[in-house]
Design a protein around this motif. Structure first.
Motif, PDB file in Angstrom:
ATOM      1  N   ASN A 142       0.802  -1.232   0.000  1.00  0.00           N
ATOM      2  CA  ASN A 142       0.000   0.000   0.000  1.00  0.00           C
ATOM      3  C   ASN A 142       0.831   1.277   0.000  1.00  0.00           C
ATOM      4  O   ASN A 142       0.314   2.352   0.343  1.00  0.00           O
ATOM      5  CB  ASN A 142      -0.974   0.004   1.188  1.00  0.00           C
ATOM      6  N   LEU A 143       2.096   1.200  -0.384  1.00  0.00           N
ATOM      7  CA  LEU A 143       2.939   2.384  -0.502  1.00  0.00           C
ATOM      8  C   LEU A 143       2.951   2.824  -1.973  1.00  0.00           C
ATOM      9  O   LEU A 143       3.508   2.126  -2.823  1.00  0.00           O
ATOM     10  CB  LEU A 143       4.364   2.076  -0.043  1.00  0.00           C
ATOM     11  N   PRO A 144       2.363   3.979  -2.305  1.00  0.00           N
ATOM     12  CA  PRO A 144       2.329   4.409  -3.709  1.00  0.00           C
ATOM     13  C   PRO A 144       3.744   4.637  -4.256  1.00  0.00           C
ATOM     14  O   PRO A 144       4.634   5.114  -3.547  1.00  0.00           O
ATOM     15  CB  PRO A 144       1.554   5.728  -3.652  1.00  0.00           C
ATOM     16  N   HIS A 145       3.930   4.301  -5.545  1.00  0.00           N
ATOM     17  CA  HIS A 145       5.251   4.429  -6.143  1.00  0.00           C
ATOM     18  C   HIS A 145       5.130   4.512  -7.655  1.00  0.00           C
ATOM     19  O   HIS A 145       4.138   4.084  -8.240  1.00  0.00           O
ATOM     20  CB  HIS A 145       6.140   3.240  -5.747  1.00  0.00           C
ATOM     21  N   ASN A 146       6.166   5.045  -8.274  1.00  0.00           N
ATOM     22  CA  ASN A 146       6.239   5.098  -9.731  1.00  0.00           C
ATOM     23  C   ASN A 146       7.640   5.491 -10.157  1.00  0.00           C
ATOM     24  O   ASN A 146       8.317   6.241  -9.461  1.00  0.00           O
ATOM     25  CB  ASN A 146       5.235   6.105 -10.300  1.00  0.00           C
ATOM     26  N   TRP A 147       8.083   4.961 -11.286  1.00  0.00           N
ATOM     27  CA  TRP A 147       9.335   5.341 -11.933  1.00  0.00           C
ATOM     28  C   TRP A 147       8.988   5.930 -13.294  1.00  0.00           C
ATOM     29  O   TRP A 147       8.324   5.273 -14.094  1.00  0.00           O
ATOM     30  CB  TRP A 147      10.248   4.131 -12.112  1.00  0.00           C
ATOM     31  N   ILE A 148       9.418   7.164 -13.551  1.00  0.00           N
ATOM     32  CA  ILE A 148       9.099   7.837 -14.809  1.00  0.00           C
ATOM     33  C   ILE A 148      10.391   8.088 -15.569  1.00  0.00           C
ATOM     34  O   ILE A 148      11.210   8.920 -15.172  1.00  0.00           O
ATOM     35  CB  ILE A 148       8.362   9.166 -14.572  1.00  0.00           C
ATOM     36  N   SER A 149      10.590   7.362 -16.659  1.00  0.00           N
ATOM     37  CA  SER A 149      11.802   7.525 -17.460  1.00  0.00           C
ATOM     38  C   SER A 149      11.743   8.831 -18.242  1.00  0.00           C
ATOM     39  O   SER A 149      10.690   9.220 -18.756  1.00  0.00           O
ATOM     40  CB  SER A 149      11.962   6.352 -18.434  1.00  0.00           C
ATOM     41  N   ASP A 150      12.886   9.481 -18.324  1.00  0.00           N
ATOM     42  CA  ASP A 150      13.005  10.718 -19.096  1.00  0.00           C
ATOM     43  C   ASP A 150      13.323  10.325 -20.537  1.00  0.00           C
ATOM     44  O   ASP A 150      14.463  10.017 -20.871  1.00  0.00           O
ATOM     45  CB  ASP A 150      14.108  11.600 -18.516  1.00  0.00           C
ATOM     46  N   VAL A 151      12.301  10.276 -21.375  1.00  0.00           N
ATOM     47  CA  VAL A 151      12.465   9.812 -22.749  1.00  0.00           C
ATOM     48  C   VAL A 151      12.110  10.920 -23.733  1.00  0.00           C
ATOM     49  O   VAL A 151      11.318  11.812 -23.435  1.00  0.00           O
ATOM     50  CB  VAL A 151      11.586   8.572 -23.034  1.00  0.00           C
ATOM     51  N   LYS A 152      12.714  10.852 -24.898  1.00  0.00           N
ATOM     52  CA  LYS A 152      12.360  11.747 -25.988  1.00  0.00           C
ATOM     53  C   LYS A 152      11.116  11.204 -26.678  1.00  0.00           C
ATOM     54  O   LYS A 152      10.779  10.026 -26.546  1.00  0.00           O
ATOM     55  CB  LYS A 152      13.518  11.851 -26.984  1.00  0.00           C
TER      56      LYS A 152
END
Length: 299
Positions: free
Chosen positions: A76-86
């Motif tokens: 229940n711990l919110p998380h996300n990885w957002i790649s820096d993409v072109k």
């Protein structure tokens, strides 16, 4: 920053279907991908980043990530990885993920006393753990493919070997704060997403709460309260944290002058930049760059 980059401020719930006759689930995520979003679930997840860099969000933590980062998130711990993409850039594999449930751990603890060795590790996972131990990370690179390629007791043995290594290391960083209170459910998710998407596109510019509130069709006072409830942070705190996180990336991985970085990430004067940098990182930009250089040279 790509228009595909979006952190869901009201985390969505992800239902993870268990595998038949297995308490361990192995996954690989690419980017962009519909399953990569700001979300939470009842399972533990161990993430190993293999390709790309970008921003990571765990609870109220915001930071940079790179290949080789290893993070354990609790239920229940919110998380996300957002790649820096072109625009148009795709990573077929961005991270390797091992998923397991607290129900499995608790049931095993009653039958197998040795599982109690994992108690401290799993308690820390409620905040999110980033592991900084090179040996543990190297073993994760070795063991995760073995977990993926095996089944039954063999798969479980590889999982236990990896968890034992992570439980023993003291080279780690807790990510989310104790004061973070997850806002779960789907209410207001669309509006929260819209606000954060707009901030991501404009945070390196002169961005005000009033401007975002107008974009959202809300009164500033109401938007301020709404934003804090859905993200766990005040608007200006959220924006400045994004700016300082981007500044850290530039300080560590570019030769740009500090004054240039100050304006590049959205601050209007160097004294304000230095003050916020010191408040968040407990050091000056020049010392941060120097320490980053020393770390990279000794690696």
């Amino acid at each position: 920053m790509s228009n595909q980059i979006a952190r869901l401020s009201a985390p969505s719930y992800e239902l993870i279907q268990p595998k038949d006759h297995s308490s361990i689930i192995y996954r690989e995520h690419g980017f962009p991908d519909p399953v990569v979003c700001w979300h939470y679930h009842k399972e533990y997840e161990l993430h190993l980043i293999t390709h790309s860099s970008g921003k990571v969000f765990v609870g109220d933590y915001i930071g940079n990530f790179y290949p080789g980062n290893l993070v354990l998130t609790g239920p229940n711990l919110p998380h996300n990885w957002i790649s820096d993409v072109k625009n148009g850039e795709v990573y077929p594999e961005r991270d390797k993920v091992v998923v397991f449930t607290d129900d499995m751990i608790q049931a095993a603890r009653h039958a197998v006393p040795e599982f109690r060795d994992l108690a401290d590790l799993l308690r820390r996972a409620s905040f999110g753990i980033k592991f900084n131990d090179p040996q543990a990370i190297a073993q994760a690179h070795r063991l995760m493919p073995l977990i993926a390629a095996s089944s039954g007791l063999e798969c479980f043995a590889h999982f236990l070997t990896l968890m034992s290594l992570l439980a023993k290391t003291n080279q780690y960083q807790l990510l989310s704060s104790e004061h973070y209170l997850s806002i779960t459910g789907e209410k207001n998710q669309q509006r929260a997403n819209q606000a954060v998407n707009y901030i991501f596109k404009h945070y390196c510019q002169d961005l005000s709460l009033e401007e975002v509130a107008q974009e959202m069709g809300m009164q500033p006072t109401y938007f301020s309260r709404f934003f804090r409830q859905t993200t766990g942070r005040r608007f200006i705190e959220f924006v400045n944290c994004l700016r300082i996180t981007r500044a850290c990336d530039l300080l560590a991985h570019s030769d740009m002058a500090i004054t240039g970085i100050c304006f590049e990430v959205g601050f209007s004067n160097i004294s304000n930049f230095n003050r916020h940098f010191m408040a968040l990182k407990m050091t000056t930009p020049s010392d941060y760059r120097r320490l980053s250089t020393i770390t990279h040279d000794s690696a």
